[in-house]
Motif scaffolding. Sequence first.
Motif, mmCIF file in Angstrom:
data_model
loop_
_atom_site.group_PDB
_atom_site.id
_atom_site.type_symbol
_atom_site.label_atom_id
_atom_site.label_comp_id
_atom_site.label_asym_id
_atom_site.label_seq_id
_atom_site.Cartn_x
_atom_site.Cartn_y
_atom_site.Cartn_z
ATOM 1 N N PRO A 71 56.917 33.846 36.312
ATOM 2 C CA PRO A 71 56.737 34.210 37.540
ATOM 3 C C PRO A 71 57.509 36.211 37.148
ATOM 4 N N ILE A 72 56.543 36.996 38.356
ATOM 5 C CA ILE A 72 56.821 38.597 38.454
ATOM 6 C C ILE A 72 57.351 39.143 39.769
ATOM 7 N N LEU A 73 58.001 39.816 39.352
ATOM 8 C CA LEU A 73 58.333 40.237 40.656
ATOM 9 C C LEU A 73 58.415 41.754 40.175
ATOM 10 N N ASP A 74 57.459 42.147 41.432
ATOM 11 C CA ASP A 74 57.483 43.884 41.730
ATOM 12 C C ASP A 74 58.129 44.820 42.651
ATOM 13 N N ILE A 75 59.088 45.429 42.423
ATOM 14 C CA ILE A 75 59.496 46.595 43.602
ATOM 15 C C ILE A 75 59.129 47.391 43.932
ATOM 16 N N THR A 76 57.724 47.766 43.448
ATOM 17 C CA THR A 76 56.517 48.626 43.397
ATOM 18 C C THR A 76 56.202 48.226 44.933
ATOM 19 N N ALA A 77 56.063 47.081 44.658
ATOM 20 C CA ALA A 77 54.732 46.661 45.745
ATOM 21 C C ALA A 77 53.156 47.170 45.487
ATOM 22 N N LYS A 78 52.869 47.141 44.762
ATOM 23 C CA LYS A 78 51.947 48.031 44.759
ATOM 24 C C LYS A 78 50.742 46.622 44.332
ATOM 25 N N PRO A 79 49.867 46.183 46.235
ATOM 26 C CA PRO A 79 48.839 45.194 46.537
ATOM 27 C C PRO A 79 48.093 45.005 45.110
ATOM 28 N N PHE A 80 47.480 46.008 44.312
ATOM 29 C CA PHE A 80 46.115 45.486 43.312
ATOM 30 C C PHE A 80 46.904 44.038 42.432
ATOM 31 N N LEU A 81 48.410 44.382 42.187
ATOM 32 C CA LEU A 81 48.284 43.548 41.386
ATOM 33 C C LEU A 81 48.478 41.871 41.582
ATOM 34 N N LYS A 82 48.515 42.048 42.966
ATOM 35 C CA LYS A 82 48.455 40.664 42.924
ATOM 36 C C LYS A 82 47.024 39.610 43.010
ATOM 37 N N HIS A 83 46.400 40.339 42.399
ATOM 38 C CA HIS A 83 44.722 40.061 42.020
ATOM 39 C C HIS A 83 44.958 39.453 41.163
ATOM 40 N N TYR A 84 45.823 40.652 40.028
ATOM 41 C CA TYR A 84 46.299 39.856 38.240
ATOM 42 C C TYR A 84 46.773 38.033 38.311
ATOM 43 N N PHE A 85 47.656 37.825 39.555
ATOM 44 C CA PHE A 85 49.098 36.628 38.842
ATOM 45 C C PHE A 85 48.462 35.996 40.060
ATOM 46 N N LYS A 86 49.328 34.888 40.224
ATOM 47 C CA LYS A 86 48.924 33.261 40.830
ATOM 48 C C LYS A 86 50.696 33.759 41.229
ATOM 49 N N ASP A 87 52.043 33.820 40.071
ATOM 50 C CA ASP A 87 52.779 34.110 40.960
ATOM 51 C C ASP A 87 53.625 35.445 40.290
ATOM 52 N N TYR A 88 53.042 35.736 41.950
ATOM 53 C CA TYR A 88 53.490 37.287 42.178
ATOM 54 C C TYR A 88 54.281 37.266 43.646
ATOM 55 N N LYS A 89 55.557 37.799 43.816
ATOM 56 C CA LYS A 89 56.261 38.115 44.226
ATOM 57 C C LYS A 89 56.549 39.869 44.954
ATOM 58 N N ALA A 90 56.335 40.570 45.438
ATOM 59 C CA ALA A 90 56.473 42.307 46.005
ATOM 60 C C ALA A 90 57.311 41.989 46.917
ATOM 61 N N VAL A 91 58.217 43.510 46.358
ATOM 62 C CA VAL A 91 59.249 44.065 47.434
ATOM 63 C C VAL A 91 59.083 45.360 48.001
ATOM 64 N N ASP A 92 59.597 45.655 48.611
ATOM 65 C CA ASP A 92 59.288 47.104 48.790
ATOM 66 C C ASP A 92 60.524 47.466 50.325
ATOM 67 N N LEU A 93 61.177 48.639 49.863
ATOM 68 C CA LEU A 93 61.738 49.231 51.120
ATOM 69 C C LEU A 93 61.217 49.674 51.786
ATOM 70 N N ALA A 94 59.674 49.775 51.576
ATOM 71 C CA ALA A 94 58.718 50.671 53.345
ATOM 72 C C ALA A 94 56.904 50.328 52.954
ATOM 73 N N PRO A 95 57.600 49.063 53.317
ATOM 74 C CA PRO A 95 56.087 48.005 52.747
ATOM 75 C C PRO A 95 54.820 48.676 53.917
ATOM 76 N N LEU A 96 53.614 48.852 52.687
ATOM 77 C CA LEU A 96 52.787 49.295 53.854
ATOM 78 C C LEU A 96 51.086 48.310 54.191
ATOM 79 N N SER A 97 51.356 47.060 53.502
ATOM 80 C CA SER A 97 51.328 45.808 53.749
ATOM 81 C C SER A 97 52.062 44.960 53.994
ATOM 82 N N ASP A 98 51.233 43.723 55.285
ATOM 83 C CA ASP A 98 51.774 42.975 55.340
ATOM 84 C C ASP A 98 52.423 41.868 54.154
#
Length: 160
Positions: free
Chosen positions: A28-55
């Motif tokens: 599993p992957i944790l992306d603290i930069t929360a780049k939305p394009f990465l979620k399309h490449y992985f099944k087990d992906y979580k994104a965390v950001d200080l100021a998210p641009l996406s819901d």
Amino acid sequence: MKHLRLFHKRLEINEVIYRKLCKFIVEPILDITAKPFLKHYFKDYKAVDLAPLSDEVIKKDISLPLNLGKFNTILAFEVFEQLTDNEYQNSLSVLYDTLEKNGRLIITVPYKEDLDLKMTECPSCHHQFHTNGHLRSFDEFNLKKDLELIGFKVILVRKT
């Protein structure tokens, strides 16, 4: 429009970085930069950001315990240069605790950025600040030292 073009340019740069690093990324992957394009490449992906641009992104302070489980890969593209000293040290500790044993923390930061070149002043209050919000500059030595102090085993530091 300028911000939109800059945002798309940043995504293109990060996609290039992703393609170069994909062989090192294990779910599993944790992306603290929360780049939305990465979620399309992985099944087990979580994104965390200080100021998210996406819901689709969880808003978190990464200097606090994340309580999201353990991850084999943590991605941090262009994050640490924007943190205060305290936030930076706390974030490294939190990420160390969040990473599985033998997991990988993959970081990109601006290399030897001259912070003074992009300093500006607010005309109202005369507060000086960096136009991109950067608070620190990195080279291959200080980043490696900081990571090793927390307990990370640094495999590769490379300027590109």
